[in-house]
Design a protein around this motif. Structure first.
Motif, PDB file in Angstrom:
ATOM      1  N   ALA A  84      33.884  61.222  15.254  1.00  0.00           N
ATOM      2  CA  ALA A  84      34.582  60.422  14.253  1.00  0.00           C
ATOM      3  C   ALA A  84      34.017  60.696  12.876  1.00  0.00           C
ATOM      4  O   ALA A  84      32.871  61.147  12.727  1.00  0.00           O
ATOM      5  CB  ALA A  84      34.470  58.934  14.576  1.00  0.00           C
ATOM      6  N   GLN A  85      34.844  60.428  11.858  1.00  0.00           N
ATOM      7  CA  GLN A  85      34.391  60.557  10.480  1.00  0.00           C
ATOM      8  C   GLN A  85      33.405  59.442  10.149  1.00  0.00           C
ATOM      9  O   GLN A  85      33.415  58.364  10.754  1.00  0.00           O
ATOM     10  CB  GLN A  85      35.594  60.522   9.539  1.00  0.00           C
ATOM     11  CG  GLN A  85      36.514  61.714   9.694  1.00  0.00           C
ATOM     12  CD  GLN A  85      37.785  61.593   8.873  1.00  0.00           C
ATOM     13  OE1 GLN A  85      38.249  60.486   8.573  1.00  0.00           O
ATOM     14  NE2 GLN A  85      38.377  62.732   8.519  1.00  0.00           N
TER      15      GLN A  85
ATOM     16  N   LEU B 115      38.338  61.539  15.505  1.00  0.00           N
ATOM     17  CA  LEU B 115      38.846  62.904  15.607  1.00  0.00           C
ATOM     18  C   LEU B 115      39.026  63.340  17.059  1.00  0.00           C
ATOM     19  O   LEU B 115      40.028  63.983  17.392  1.00  0.00           O
ATOM     20  CB  LEU B 115      37.901  63.867  14.876  1.00  0.00           C
ATOM     21  CG  LEU B 115      37.648  63.538  13.398  1.00  0.00           C
ATOM     22  CD1 LEU B 115      36.606  64.484  12.817  1.00  0.00           C
ATOM     23  CD2 LEU B 115      38.947  63.605  12.596  1.00  0.00           C
ATOM     24  N   ILE B 116      38.075  63.022  17.911  1.00  0.00           N
ATOM     25  CA  ILE B 116      38.136  63.382  19.332  1.00  0.00           C
ATOM     26  C   ILE B 116      37.519  62.233  20.138  1.00  0.00           C
ATOM     27  O   ILE B 116      36.468  61.717  19.776  1.00  0.00           O
ATOM     28  CB  ILE B 116      37.346  64.682  19.638  1.00  0.00           C
ATOM     29  CG1 ILE B 116      37.861  65.859  18.813  1.00  0.00           C
ATOM     30  CG2 ILE B 116      37.406  65.016  21.125  1.00  0.00           C
ATOM     31  CD1 ILE B 116      36.975  67.091  18.895  1.00  0.00           C
ATOM     32  N   PHE B 117      38.193  61.853  21.212  1.00  0.00           N
ATOM     33  CA  PHE B 117      37.629  60.885  22.140  1.00  0.00           C
ATOM     34  C   PHE B 117      37.945  61.345  23.554  1.00  0.00           C
ATOM     35  O   PHE B 117      39.075  61.256  24.007  1.00  0.00           O
ATOM     36  CB  PHE B 117      38.187  59.488  21.891  1.00  0.00           C
ATOM     37  CG  PHE B 117      37.700  58.431  22.862  1.00  0.00           C
ATOM     38  CD1 PHE B 117      36.471  58.552  23.507  1.00  0.00           C
ATOM     39  CD2 PHE B 117      38.466  57.306  23.132  1.00  0.00           C
ATOM     40  CE1 PHE B 117      36.020  57.597  24.401  1.00  0.00           C
ATOM     41  CE2 PHE B 117      38.026  56.335  24.023  1.00  0.00           C
ATOM     42  CZ  PHE B 117      36.803  56.486  24.659  1.00  0.00           C
ATOM     43  N   ASN B 118      36.940  61.856  24.249  1.00  0.00           N
ATOM     44  CA  ASN B 118      37.098  62.292  25.630  1.00  0.00           C
ATOM     45  C   ASN B 118      36.803  61.101  26.538  1.00  0.00           C
ATOM     46  O   ASN B 118      35.651  60.708  26.716  1.00  0.00           O
ATOM     47  CB  ASN B 118      36.141  63.452  25.933  1.00  0.00           C
ATOM     48  CG  ASN B 118      36.391  64.070  27.291  1.00  0.00           C
ATOM     49  OD1 ASN B 118      36.662  63.370  28.262  1.00  0.00           O
ATOM     50  ND2 ASN B 118      36.305  65.386  27.366  1.00  0.00           N
ATOM     51  N   ARG B 119      37.842  60.521  27.107  1.00  0.00           N
ATOM     52  CA  ARG B 119      37.691  59.315  27.908  1.00  0.00           C
ATOM     53  C   ARG B 119      37.038  59.576  29.258  1.00  0.00           C
ATOM     54  O   ARG B 119      36.652  58.628  29.953  1.00  0.00           O
ATOM     55  CB  ARG B 119      39.067  58.660  28.110  1.00  0.00           C
ATOM     56  CG  ARG B 119      39.657  58.153  26.805  1.00  0.00           C
ATOM     57  CD  ARG B 119      41.133  57.783  26.923  1.00  0.00           C
ATOM     58  NE  ARG B 119      41.663  57.390  25.621  1.00  0.00           N
ATOM     59  CZ  ARG B 119      41.879  56.142  25.251  1.00  0.00           C
ATOM     60  NH1 ARG B 119      41.610  55.152  26.090  1.00  0.00           N
ATOM     61  NH2 ARG B 119      42.359  55.869  24.057  1.00  0.00           N
TER      62      ARG B 119
ATOM     63  N   VAL C 237      25.920  64.305   2.377  1.00  0.00           N
ATOM     64  CA  VAL C 237      26.927  63.342   2.831  1.00  0.00           C
ATOM     65  C   VAL C 237      27.232  63.627   4.305  1.00  0.00           C
ATOM     66  O   VAL C 237      27.631  64.742   4.656  1.00  0.00           O
ATOM     67  CB  VAL C 237      28.214  63.446   1.998  1.00  0.00           C
ATOM     68  CG1 VAL C 237      29.273  62.485   2.531  1.00  0.00           C
ATOM     69  CG2 VAL C 237      27.924  63.155   0.535  1.00  0.00           C
ATOM     70  N   ILE C 238      27.031  62.646   5.155  1.00  0.00           N
ATOM     71  CA  ILE C 238      27.370  62.790   6.571  1.00  0.00           C
ATOM     72  C   ILE C 238      28.895  62.748   6.680  1.00  0.00           C
ATOM     73  O   ILE C 238      29.524  61.744   6.329  1.00  0.00           O
ATOM     74  CB  ILE C 238      26.730  61.672   7.406  1.00  0.00           C
ATOM     75  CG1 ILE C 238      25.213  61.710   7.271  1.00  0.00           C
ATOM     76  CG2 ILE C 238      27.150  61.776   8.872  1.00  0.00           C
ATOM     77  CD1 ILE C 238      24.521  60.447   7.725  1.00  0.00           C
ATOM     78  N   LEU C 239      29.487  63.848   7.137  1.00  0.00           N
ATOM     79  CA  LEU C 239      30.944  63.919   7.246  1.00  0.00           C
ATOM     80  C   LEU C 239      31.433  63.350   8.568  1.00  0.00           C
ATOM     81  O   LEU C 239      32.360  62.540   8.602  1.00  0.00           O
ATOM     82  CB  LEU C 239      31.414  65.368   7.101  1.00  0.00           C
ATOM     83  CG  LEU C 239      31.205  66.017   5.738  1.00  0.00           C
ATOM     84  CD1 LEU C 239      31.630  67.488   5.788  1.00  0.00           C
ATOM     85  CD2 LEU C 239      31.996  65.283   4.657  1.00  0.00           C
ATOM     86  N   GLN C 240      30.845  63.781   9.654  1.00  0.00           N
ATOM     87  CA  GLN C 240      31.263  63.309  10.972  1.00  0.00           C
ATOM     88  C   GLN C 240      30.109  63.466  11.952  1.00  0.00           C
ATOM     89  O   GLN C 240      29.157  64.200  11.706  1.00  0.00           O
ATOM     90  CB  GLN C 240      32.471  64.095  11.471  1.00  0.00           C
ATOM     91  CG  GLN C 240      32.200  65.576  11.686  1.00  0.00           C
ATOM     92  CD  GLN C 240      33.452  66.356  12.015  1.00  0.00           C
ATOM     93  OE1 GLN C 240      34.454  66.278  11.285  1.00  0.00           O
ATOM     94  NE2 GLN C 240      33.429  67.110  13.103  1.00  0.00           N
ATOM     95  N   ALA C 241      30.209  62.731  13.042  1.00  0.00           N
ATOM     96  CA  ALA C 241      29.186  62.811  14.075  1.00  0.00           C
ATOM     97  C   ALA C 241      29.849  62.744  15.436  1.00  0.00           C
ATOM     98  O   ALA C 241      30.863  62.062  15.621  1.00  0.00           O
ATOM     99  CB  ALA C 241      28.170  61.677  13.926  1.00  0.00           C
ATOM    100  N   THR C 242      29.278  63.470  16.379  1.00  0.00           N
ATOM    101  CA  THR C 242      29.688  63.405  17.776  1.00  0.00           C
ATOM    102  C   THR C 242      28.609  62.663  18.543  1.00  0.00           C
ATOM    103  O   THR C 242      27.439  63.054  18.515  1.00  0.00           O
ATOM    104  CB  THR C 242      29.875  64.813  18.369  1.00  0.00           C
ATOM    105  OG1 THR C 242      30.896  65.500  17.635  1.00  0.00           O
ATOM    106  CG2 THR C 242      30.287  64.739  19.833  1.00  0.00           C
ATOM    107  N   ILE C 243      28.992  61.578  19.202  1.00  0.00           N
ATOM    108  CA  ILE C 243      28.025  60.735  19.888  1.00  0.00           C
ATOM    109  C   ILE C 243      28.403  60.584  21.360  1.00  0.00           C
ATOM    110  O   ILE C 243      29.569  60.724  21.743  1.00  0.00           O
ATOM    111  CB  ILE C 243      27.896  59.344  19.239  1.00  0.00           C
ATOM    112  CG1 ILE C 243      29.242  58.600  19.261  1.00  0.00           C
ATOM    113  CG2 ILE C 243      27.378  59.459  17.817  1.00  0.00           C
ATOM    114  CD1 ILE C 243      29.161  57.162  18.784  1.00  0.00           C
TER     115      ILE C 243
END
Length: 457
Positions: free
Chosen positions: A89-90, A78-82, A179-185
């Motif tokens: 991500a889902q 969903l988002i990737f800050n390089r 249910v884990i929908l998405q996580a930001t790592i």
């Protein structure tokens, strides 16, 4: 009976059963695809509790149940800050797919287990650890926040600060809170896709334990153990230490520093007959594996797949254990008096002659966020045993030894532990169940074969 790559089994009656990577247990189940929160309403109208499932690469029964709900199609970045390395991500995305995107951009997973074919949601639910737990902790340490679909249909954001108790019950909670929908790592910055290796051949268990302590400054460390050798060579090992290689340490142009490893895999085409794995073949394998490292202490450069995921290069390697499957038995014991615990367990294995091809020792640091996360400060040993007569009784015996030394068993690799062993060895079990019952009372909406076996209701 035939077993498909996704863990689906068709028996002679044409009924569908499912299993995980170790091919045990086999559970008859309905199967539904989870494409997003909008599916939850109609999924709940089905009879019986739901079991969230990723890619089925665990060695236990946490993702098996009467109605499996697969998240593999819920798999988008969903988002990737390089610039910052924050990625959202889902939950159904595979680590292998994440690596294809993040490595060329100069980032790596902060923590990874021994296979890249697990999902992000599965990594959270098992609070996975890797070769760097002693230095960098488990996966939950790098979760900035996550979205949970609760059994009642609500969606809730949680983190170490926001809804912190739900966060701690979900990290390592084997999917029972929702249910884990998405996580930001938070990813790890790397300069190259290579790993700088140091390999040390050790004479016995005492030597490898001493070397683990001497080399705690390395980010990554892991040892293979010959668990059948006796006498002065008892527990002889090969210790591997690693760091992400710097650009000036690899002999290739800068444009290739972050290139992905070449895909070269072999396949085990069929299930081996049960008689193939025996004391003689394990001893012979151990002789060859220990002998292949000729130098006492050597250094080299390798790609990240070879270092982190050596078995992923052999597709369907689980077939080596035959159709009956195998159990992976992983435990942790504190350093004091855990060293004696390791020796006692390995002694019992050598006395039985039940050696394991894959006997992997790692050093753990302090426990992280999850109420029932597996790691504790000490040593963890993972062993593979083909299922045969007497195995379950033998492992019950080892459970009691581990309990005596203050240790515990890893839920993501367990398919047979008794409820009382689990509840006694995880001190925060009561608090975990209080949070589970707050959101999923009696595990009535979300459950699993593991939850029923361990009486988590």
């Amino acid at each position: 009976m035939s077993i498909l790559g996704d863990g689906t089994i068709f028996n002679k009656l044409g009924l569908l059963k499912y299993t995980n990577w170790n091919l045990y247990p086999q559970v008859a189940s309905r199967f539904s695809v989870f494409s997003g929160p909008e599916d939850w309403g109609w999924l709940k109208t089905k009879n019986g509790a739901l079991t969230p499932r990723g890619n089925g690469r665990s060695y236990g029964d946490a993702s098996l149940g009467k109605h499996i709900c697969s998240a593999l199609h819920f798999n988008k970045i969903l988002i990737f800050n390089r610039e910052t390395g924050l990625l959202t991500a889902q939950s159904g995305i595979l680590f292998s797919d994440l690596l294809q995107v993040i490595v060329p951009a100069g980032w790596f997973l902060p923590v990874t287990p021994g296979t890249q074919f697990i999902t992000l949601g599965g990594a959270v639910a098992a609070d996975v650890h890797g070769k760097n737990h002693h230095s960098e902790g488990s996966f939950s340490r790098y979760i900035d926040s996550m979205e949970i679909l609760l059994p009642d249909g609500r969606q809730l954001t949680c983190s170490k600060i926001q809804n912190g108790e739900l966060f701690r019950a979900t990290c390592g909670g084997m999917g029972l809170t929702g249910v884990i929908l998405q996580a930001t790592i938070k990813l790890k910055r790397i300069e190259t896709s290579k790993i700088a290796l140091r390999t040390i051949k050790t004479r016995n268990l005492d030597e490898v334990l001493d070397l683990f302590e001497q080399h705690k400054g390395y980010t990554y460390s892991v040892a293979w153990i010959d668990c059948l050798k006796k006498g002065r060579s008892f527990g002889r090992s090969i210790l591997t230490l690693g760091e992400h290689a710097k650009g000036d340490k690899i002999q290739t142009e800068k444009s290739r520093w972050l290139e992905l490893p070449k895909k070269s895999k072999i396949t085990v085409p069929f299930h081996f007959p049960g008689f193939v794995l025996n004391t003689f073949t394990v001893k012979f394998f151990n002789f060859l594996y220990y002998g292949k490292t000729s130098n006492k202490d050597s250094t080299s450069i390798t790609d990240y797949e070879t270092f982190f995921y050596p078995l992923d290069a052999i597709l369907y390697w689980n077939r080596i254990y035959g159709k009956g499957g195998f159990l992976q038995y992983q435990f942790v014991v504190p350093k004091t008096p855990g060293n004696e615990g390791l020796k006692e367990i390995l002694n019992r294995i050598t006395q039985k002659g039940w050696g394991s091809f894959l006997a992997v020792l790692k050093l753990f640091g302090p426990q992280d966020e999850g109420y029932i996360s597996f790691p504790m400060e000490g040593y963890t040993l993972a062993l593979d045993f083909p299922i045969k007569k007497g195995l379950f009784e033998f492992l019950d015996e080892l459970d009691r030894v581990i309990m005596d030394y203050g240790g515990r068993i890893y839920l993501a690799k367990d398919a047979r532990m008794k409820p009382e062993i689990f509840k006694q060895s995880y001190p925060d079990f009561t608090r975990f169940m209080e949070v589970v019952n707050q959101y999923n009372p009696g595990c009535s909406v979300i459950s699993s074969h593991l939850a029923q076996r361990l009486e988590l209701h």
